[in-house]
Design an enzyme around this catalytic site. Structure first.
Site, short mmCIF file in Angstrom:
data_model
loop_
_atom_site.label_atom_id
_atom_site.label_comp_id
_atom_site.label_asym_id
_atom_site.label_seq_id
_atom_site.Cartn_x
_atom_site.Cartn_y
_atom_site.Cartn_z
CD GLU A 174 -4.48 -0.28 8.97
OE1 GLU A 174 -3.83 -1.34 9.00
OE2 GLU A 174 -5.01 0.18 7.95
CD GLU A 199 -3.37 0.62 1.65
OE1 GLU A 199 -3.51 -0.51 2.10
OE2 GLU A 199 -4.29 1.45 1.60
#
Ligand code: BGC
Length: 912
Positions: A744, A469
């Site tokens: 996260e 990502e």
């Protein structure tokens, strides 16, 4: 008083600038004297050091300018041409009219301003690879002769992909991953290097190695070749001789190419290196290149070439492992003790042909093995084949990983702590701030926030550095930017990135979720509420933190098109109205409040809230830029959306639809409720938190504002409770689990469930680190006055609580060191404050009404340089100029809530 630390466009002596009227800044040497400010300045810019030494400003002589401005003074001299070398210095006058000496001289140099300045052609190897097949890294070379004494030489260079350029076997710079990441379909950066010292009389050699990088390697979840099919080099070396003549060595069909030791190199997948294929001396003169191939010339794509605005990525730190956690046969696992972004340097002695594979992971699983499921498609594996020539030391070139643990598979012999060294990579940004307090867990949290920033401010503000990502996610960027601007000087970094944001705008005005986009072929890309709005919030934050109006002016047309688009798509003044068919956004991403990954705050509520907020920011921006009609329009738009919001989401009793913590937070933070209803909404919010066991229930969107809303509403006690909560969801939960970066997810790993969904479970995602802003601005009390940004007038308002006995922060502002530290000892509160020269501050010292507040031992009202304003809602308020101050007050109630939001003498730029 002497000016020092002279900057041009935030940078120290930049080379290759293409800003036509660069802004100059300096700091004033701090004396112990209080209330120092500048009353005038005089800048000289000359075309040679000799002229400058003679005080002959042939490019610009500002004359004596009566002004207290010492940052962002626009160069206003002759029109600067390509390659112009500008030598400058400044002197200033203090508040009493005494002139300083001239500063030390410094310089900047312009880049290539016109397309016609470029003589080079794009050259490449003929092998391109495919969407999923990686080809070896091309090596390119060219010899040339220097037959006269050289006065100076500059290299202008860029690449499709990444390049490493050397002259006579020496690299031209320590920069990594140049030319950097942009949307290569719209603009590409070039670098300019002073390479005078690298040239030799006689035959010279230029060499370059190309990596795939973002241009043609794997990026995000895409296959390879997002921006183009192959790497290529564009470079010109311009030599100026002592006799005044010039020559240019440019990339052209005469260069040769071959493949060497780098068999594969990819940012996500890693690098494969076979040291047996090294070509000693390949980039030095006299190397035999008869077997090399001719390069192919690639037609120029016409993409705009721009000089660097930010600072390139570099190796910033080295970290030794703290332990070898597993000595399985031939597979030691090294623990760096810190989750980092970068790679390792390997030290190995083994026979020729022996291959080791280096695997990376952020965490270990229950069995003590590398946990790599969360890397998704990123194989993040480097591989090295030995040449057998004794001890070999190797570091990959064109890749990076996010990791704490490293396993070397196939290792023979005894692994030691010297076998690997962690190399920390991030974009050049100077450390500017720190926060520290009496609680070790909170201090670790602050460290984790800083590491999260180091790990994710790499070329663009990324979400994470480890999985497939690593993108410039806009929502993450905007929630964290203010925290980021405390820890490091992020002005150059975000100045560059705002260019990516502008380039990523759809023709119809939408701003995307990630910038640079990795779908440049897609016509419309809408990031949705809180993500797209980063386009407005980030430059506004740069204005607040650095007083930067140029970024607002430069990007105003982009911002305006974005607002036009919001207006066009709103239904009944609601953005993301359920009847709308477009992208509704990411909601309150990852909130643990009973919904899915989007959280359970309605998307039209988040949409309308950010619509109002962006309109409000635009009205401020338009006003600042002298556009009264636009300002009036956006003020009216804000009011209109606010009314629509109230109609749709707030009941007559002051209940906010859905009642989630985030719905209350956004309503309060963006001023969307009638004044009379604010107490009720705050009460609902606090009630929700209490019912949740004093735990937050907010995601990416609500979390960054939550402690501020509580503080402003007079419930800082609850903000402290949330700070000290140790069960998830909370900031300290991950810290108690040994985290060294921000996770996260609040529940990335729990005792009950183990690892969360590996499809999305990064352990280095800075978004929730946005609490850092509150630590600096509220706990330590270093805040900005929007009317005099960049801390020209600082708001110092420390707010002790939560059982802390001391806390403090310092920040190297554009004016110099600003600091606030408090300590409670024997019922006495001491607040120590440092204010840089040429600035002022309002200081709010927590103190009971009419209690005695002293400064350096005398009643504060009578202390030199202190103007007492009086008591406001539990604070003694005064104004001060530069200098060091020590306030003291005796009190017994330092914790608990202080009612009412107070403005703390919020009057800008007061002259003292
Ligand atoms: C990223 C986030 C990002 C989000 C959008 C994720 O995959 O890692 O940080 O903001 O997508 O919702």
């Amino acid at each position: 008083m002497k000016p020092f630390d002279l900057r041009c466009e935030y940078l120290n002596a930049p080379v290759g600038l293409d800003v036509l009227f660069p802004r100059l800044s300096w700091k004033l040497e701090s004396l112990c004297r209080r209330g120092v400010f500048q009353s005038a300045f005089h800048i000289l810019v000359a075309s040679s050091p000799e002229r400058l030494a003679k005080n002959h400003g042939d490019l610009w002589d500002s004359g004596k300018v009566e002004s207290d401005a010492s940052v962002h003074i626009s160069f206003a001299g002759v029109a600067l041409e390509s390659r112009a070398r500008c030598y400058w210095k400044v002197r200033v006058w203090d508040e009493a009219g005494n002139a300083s000496e001239w500063s030390e001289p410094t310089r900047w140099e312009m880049g290539l301003l016109n397309p016609a300045d470029w003589r080079a052609e794009w050259i490449a190897s003929s092998l391109a690879g495919g969407h999923r097949s990686i080809v070896p890294a091309p090596y390119l070379r060219k010899e040339f002769t220097v037959d006269r004494p050289v006065a100076s030489a500059r290299l202008y260079v860029t690449a499709h992909g990444l390049y490493e350029f050397s002259l006579n076997g020496r690299q031209v710079s320590a920069d990594v991953f140049t030319p950097g990441w942009t949307d290569y379909t719209k603009r590409i950066q070039y670098q300019a290097y002073d390479v005078t010292a690298l040239l030799n009389p006689g035959v010279n050699a230029a060499g370059a190695i190309l990596g795939d990088g973002w241009y043609c390697g794997y990026v995000g979840w895409n296959n390879r070749q997002t921006f183009g099919e192959r790497s290529a080099l564009l470079a010109q070396l311009e030599i100026e001789y002592a006799d005044g003549s010039r020559s240019v060595i440019a990339t052209d069909p005469s260069w040769k190419t071959t493949f060497g030791a780098i068999l594969e190199s990819d940012l996500l997948m890693g690098e494969i290196y076979d040291a047996r294929r090294e070509m000693p001396g390949w980039d030095t003169a006299g190397f035999h290149d008869a077997t090399w191939n001719n390069v192919i010339v690639i037609p120029d794509d016409g993409v705009r070439r721009v000089g660097m605005r930010g600072l390139p990525v570099r190796r910033q730190m080295e970290i030794k492992p703290i332990a070898i956690v597993s000595q399985g046969p031939g597979a030691p696992i090294f623990d760096l003790g810190q989750n980092i972004t970068g790679r390792v340097r390997l030290r190995i002695t083994a026979p020729a042909g022996m291959t080791v594979r280096i695997k990376h992971a952020e965490v270990l699983d229950e069995k003590g093995w590398l946990y790599i499921a969360n890397l998704r498609g990123a194989t993040a594996t480097d591989s090295y084949t030995c040449n057998g020539n004794g001890e070999e030391v190797w570091e990959p070139r064109f890749t990076f990983h996010g990791f704490r643990y490293v396993q070397v598979l196939g290792f023979v012999g005894e692994a030691t702590l010297d076998t690997v060294t962690g190399i920390v990579l991030h974009s050049g940004m100077e450390a500017t701030g720190d926060f520290e307090c009496s609680d070790p867990l909170v201090n670790q949290l602050q460290k984790n926030i800083q590491w999260g920033q180091r790990g994710n401010y790499l070329e663009v503000p990324t979400d994470c550095p480890q999985r497939d990502e690593r993108l410039g996610w806009m929502g993450d960027a905007q929630v964290f930017i203010r925290t980021g601007a405390f820890n490091f000087d992020v002005a150059p970094f975000f100045t560059k990135w705002q260019g990516e944001v502008a380039d990523s705008q759809s023709a119809t005005g939408e701003l995307p979720g990630v910038a640079p986009r990795i779908n440049p072929w897609k016509e419309v890309d809408d990031g949705g509420p809180a993500w797209a709005d980063a386009g407005v919030i980030c430059p506004w934050t740069l204005y607040l933190c650095y007083g930067d109006t140029a970024i607002l002016r430069e990007h105003y047309p982009t911002l305006k098109r974005f607002l036009d688009c919001l207006e066009a798509n709103a239904i009944d003044d609601i953005r993301c109205h359920p009847d709308w068919t477009g992208w509704m956004g990411f909601g309150d991403w990852l909130a643990l409040d009973g919904g899915d990954t989007f959280g359970s705050t309605p998307k039209d509520l988040i949409g309308a809230a950010f619509y109002a907020y962006s309109a409000q920011l635009m009205s401020k921006i338009a006003k600042l830029l002298g556009k009264p009609d636009d300002a009036a329009h956006y003020t009216a738009l804000f009011e209109k959306v606010k009314l629509a919001y109230q109609r749709r989401f707030i009941t007559a009793d002051g209940l906010v639809v859905s009642g989630t913590q985030t719905s209350c937070v956004l309503t309060l933070q963006f001023d969307l409720a009638p004044e009379s209803m604010r107490p009720q909404i705050l009460k609902t919010l606090v009630g929700k938190i209490e019912k949740n066991g004093n735990k937050l229930g907010t995601g990416f969107v609500g979390t960054s504002y939550l402690p501020h809303v509580l503080t402003q509403g007079g419930r800082i006690d609850m903000a402290y409770k949330l700070l000290f909560q140790k069960n998830w969801p909370s900031w300290l939960y991950a810290v108690t689990q040994g985290a060294t970066t921000i996770w996260e997810r609040w529940n990335g790993w729990t005792k009950e469930k183990g690892f969360e969904d590996p499809g999305m479970n990064s352990f280095n995602h800075y978004a929730y680190g946005a609490i850092g802003e509150w630590l600096y601005s509220t706990v330590a009390g270093l805040d900005i006055d929007p009317a005099a940004p960049a801390y020209k007038h600082a708001m110092i308002k420390p707010q002790p609580g939560g059982g802390l006995t001391h806390a403090g922060a310092r920040l190297n502002t554009l004016y110099g060191e600003l600091a606030s530290r408090w300590e409670i000892r024997d019922e006495t509160l001491v607040v120590e404050v440092v204010i840089p020269p040429n600035t002022t501050a309002s200081v709010c010292v927590p103190a009971a009404e009419d209690s005695l507040v002293t400064e350096s031992g005398v009643a504060a009202g009578q202390a030199p340089g202190v103007i007492a304003i009086g008591w406001e809602n539990g604070f003694f308020v005064c104004r001060i100029g530069s200098g060091t101050y020590r306030f003291e007050t005796r009190q017994n109630v330092l914790t608990g809530s202080r009612a009412g939001h107070i403005e703390c003498g919020r009057q800008a730029g007061v002259a003292l």
